[in-house]
Design a protein around this motif. Structure first.
Motif, PDB file in Angstrom:
ATOM      1  N   THR A   1      45.270  38.394  33.201  1.00 57.62           N
ATOM      2  CA  THR A   1      44.902  37.647  34.392  1.00 57.62           C
ATOM      3  C   THR A   1      44.314  38.594  35.417  1.00 57.62           C
ATOM      4  OG1 THR A   1      46.689  36.070  33.991  1.00 57.62           O
ATOM      5  CG2 THR A   1      45.738  36.118  36.208  1.00 57.62           C
TER       6      THR A   1
ATOM      7  N   ARG B   1      39.998  38.673  40.410  1.00 59.60           N
ATOM      8  CA  ARG B   1      38.718  37.977  40.563  1.00 59.60           C
ATOM      9  C   ARG B   1      38.099  37.761  39.184  1.00 59.60           C
ATOM     10  NH1 ARG B   1      35.561  41.610  44.861  1.00 59.60           N
ATOM     11  NH2 ARG B   1      36.386  43.216  43.444  1.00 59.60           N
ATOM     12  N   GLY B   2      37.432  36.652  39.024  1.00 62.15           N
ATOM     13  CA  GLY B   2      36.795  36.371  37.752  1.00 62.15           C
ATOM     14  C   GLY B   2      37.722  35.641  36.794  1.00 62.15           C
ATOM     15  N   ARG B   3      37.185  35.332  35.630  1.00 63.49           N
ATOM     16  CA  ARG B   3      37.947  34.598  34.632  1.00 63.49           C
ATOM     17  C   ARG B   3      38.933  35.503  33.901  1.00 63.49           C
ATOM     18  NH1 ARG B   3      33.270  31.839  31.173  1.00 63.49           N
ATOM     19  NH2 ARG B   3      32.528  33.989  31.319  1.00 63.49           N
ATOM     20  N   PRO B   4      40.027  34.950  33.396  1.00 64.98           N
ATOM     21  CA  PRO B   4      40.947  35.761  32.591  1.00 64.98           C
ATOM     22  C   PRO B   4      40.230  36.376  31.399  1.00 64.98           C
ATOM     23  CG  PRO B   4      41.933  33.641  33.172  1.00 64.98           C
ATOM     24  CD  PRO B   4      40.485  33.567  33.575  1.00 64.98           C
TER      25      PRO B   4
END
Length: 332
Positions: free
Chosen positions: A304, A307-310
């Motif tokens: 996780t 910032r941003g996607r996992p």
């Protein structure tokens, strides 16, 4: 270890040098030692002030003499000195080069023995190395600022290096020498239609040395802040050799994984490769190359990110060492 039975001019002292590399916060770092008398091949009282000043101005790589009675092998001697001087345990180690040029140690100027050093490259993972009291980690681009192209062409090239090289070429004693200098500059610094070769780190430094553009050339007019931070003795030359070796090796062997934690994201892996090579890589091309060579496998876990996607986590597939021969993480 000292060889020779006549006066000191015929003696040889064998030393061991270590270039220990770790990538910390996406920056390639090299481990130094405090410039102390007990860790110097030449003590401050016997050495040239240019190399061992009282204010510890010059940085020093871990090094010490080879004692045959105490060290079963050269590598065991190296590990012993590294542990004693830095409290750092090193895993991956490979012999780099033997450095034995005349005058590389200031003691020779006073009739001392020729000092020959066997250099080694070692890679360690970032395990909070900044907490080491005896070890000092420094970004290797502080010594070679012209080698970092990750944010584009370094300003130092056009501002300082290339104009000085042009003057050096024009100052040649003959047309043939001028031609030879021009060709060397073009090859090493990628001038004209010649592409930049990231592996020629040593060749670039040696050219700057020959042109008296670095402090190690012992020219008082050199501005060391412009052309990188100097190091004691020929330690910057040793470091340049190690950087060039590592940049070349990551193209055909998976040594970069010696610098990675057990699990990592593909972006973290890419950033480490970029830090070592000094250049940005195309994200999708890099991932296709990693996938094609089967270097990593998914762990099934997700990291996780703030910032941003996992991002999916991966691990290095050590069995690939048996399956394949061309295992680099960069294309030539």
């Amino acid at each position: 270890m000292t060889l020779g039975t006549e006066d000191t001019r015929s003696q040889i002292t064998i030393g061991l040098n270590a270039v220990i590399v770790s990538v910390i916060d996406q920056q390639p770092n090299v481990l130094l030692v405090q410039n102390k008398e007990e860790t110097s091949s030449a003590s401050a009282s016997n050495a040239s002030d240019q190399f061992f000043p009282t204010d510890n101005q010059y940085d020093v790589l871990p090094f010490g003499p080879f004692y045959p009675a105490q060290h079963p092998t050269l590598e065991s001697g190296l590990r012993s000195w590294v542990g004693e001087q830095t409290n750092q345990e090193i895993g991956y180690v490979e012999q780099l080069y033997t450095f034995g040029n005349a005058g590389r140690d200031p003691r020779e100027q006073g009739g001392g023995p020729r000092v020959i050093s066997v250099g080694y490259l070692a890679l360690v993972q970032d395990k909070n190395p900044t907490a080491r009291e005896e070890g000092l980690w420094r970004d290797w681009y502080r010594y070679f600022p012209w080698e970092d192209w990750r944010e584009g062409r370094p300003e130092i090239l056009d501002r300082d290096i290339l104009p000085a090289l042009k003057n050096w070429i024009e100052d040649a004693d003959s047309n043939s020498q001028k031609k030879e200098r021009k060709e060397r500059a073009a090859i090493t610094f990628g001038l004209g239609e010649t592409p930049w070769n990231d592996e020629l780190v040593l060749e670039r430094f040696e050219l700057l040395y020959e042109a008296a553009m670095v402090t190690e050339a012992q020219i008082d007019t050199v501005d060391s802040k412009k052309l990188g931070i100097p190091m004691a003795l020929d330690h910057r030359r040793i470091l340049a050799t190690a950087i060039g070796r590592l940049r070349g090796k990551i193209k055909y062997r998976p040594v970069v994984f010696e610098l990675m934690p057990p699990t990592f994201t593909l972006l973290q892996l890419q950033r480490v490769v970029e830090a070592l090579s000094g250049s940005r890589l195309h994200k999708q091309n890099f991932r296709r190359l990693i996938e094609k060579k089967g270097l990593v496998e998914a762990t099934g876990r997700i990291e996780t990110q703030i910032r941003g996607r996992p991002a999916a986590q991966f691990r290095f597939r050590r069995e690939v060492l048996i399956e394949r021969q061309a295992l680099g993480v960069r294309q030539n």
